[in-house]
Design a protein around this motif. Structure first.
Motif, short mmCIF file in Angstrom:
data_model
loop_
_atom_site.label_atom_id
_atom_site.label_comp_id
_atom_site.label_asym_id
_atom_site.label_seq_id
_atom_site.Cartn_x
_atom_site.Cartn_y
_atom_site.Cartn_z
N HIS A 89 0.88 -1.24 -0.01
CA HIS A 89 -0.11 -0.07 -0.16
C HIS A 89 0.91 1.19 0.07
CE1 HIS A 89 -0.22 0.04 4.89
NE2 HIS A 89 1.25 0.37 4.36
N HIS A 91 2.50 3.74 1.89
CA HIS A 91 3.09 3.87 3.24
C HIS A 91 2.67 5.48 3.79
CE1 HIS A 91 4.78 -0.07 3.27
NE2 HIS A 91 5.50 0.17 2.14
N CYS A 117 1.92 3.86 9.39
CA CYS A 117 0.78 3.02 8.89
C CYS A 117 1.17 1.30 9.67
CB CYS A 117 1.15 2.59 7.36
SG CYS A 117 2.79 2.45 6.73
N CYS A 119 3.65 -0.66 9.22
CA CYS A 119 4.80 -1.54 8.58
C CYS A 119 5.91 -1.45 9.16
CB CYS A 119 4.92 -1.22 7.27
SG CYS A 119 3.42 -1.54 6.03
ZN LIG Z 1 2.91 0.64 5.33
#
Ligand SMILES: [Zn+2]
Length: 167
Positions: A89, A91, A117, A119
């Motif tokens: 996606h 970020h 996000c 991650c």
């Molecule tokens: Zn991300």
């Protein structure tokens, strides 16, 4: 003797090791060497079978590539969130020049970066490719990088080409 199973070797199978030799046996009996995206697609379609020689110190073994998903994830043909820590996606990136960055003329600058996000960066090359696509950044993928985790989360330090940041 039947070739051994790469699927049975699981995560230990050296899919991306430079010395792993891939062999593709086509439906018509042709044998070719090497395997990337096109070979994966043929194998997936049943048009060929993939094998690999896993070189050992004393002997080498022939393996059937019988887990094509794992092969594709290892080679980055399909995105692997589990391996890279990175969702597929855009970020949510917070970044700033590293405070200690002092040389105003260096081509690359250090930045501190956080991923809001959720991650995490386990694979720098994958993240660099995503940042190039999403922000036009030219991130260094060799040399050192940093990761520091405290109560506020994880802060990464990357080197990015200065000009690609300002554009
Ligand atoms: Zn991300």
């Amino acid at each position: 003797m039947e070739p051994r199973s790469a699927a049975a070797a699981g995560k230990d199978f050296p899919y991306t090791l430079g010395t792993t030799c891939y062999i593709e046996v086509h439906k018509d009996g042709r044998v070719t060497q090497g395997a990337r995206t096109d070979a994966y697609q043929r194998a997936l379609a049943g048009e060929s079978r993939l094998f690999a020689v896993w070189p050992g110190q004393w002997r080498s073994d022939l393996f059937a590539i019988d887990d094509l998903d794992e092969f594709a994830r290892a080679h980055g043909i399909v995105h692997d969130e589990g391996r890279t820590g990175l969702a597929d996606h855009v970020h949510d990136v917070e970044w700033a020049l590293t405070a200690r960055e002092s040389n105003p003329r260096s081509q690359y600058v250090s930045i501190d970066l956080r991923l809001a996000c959720g991650c995490s960066v386990n694979a720098r090359r994958t993240f660099a490719a995503q940042m190039r696509e999403q922000r036009g950044w030219d991130m260094a993928v060799t040399g050192g990088w940093g990761r520091q985790t405290d109560e506020n989360g994880t802060t990464y330090t990357f080197r990015v080409r200065r000009r690609s940041l300002s554009s």
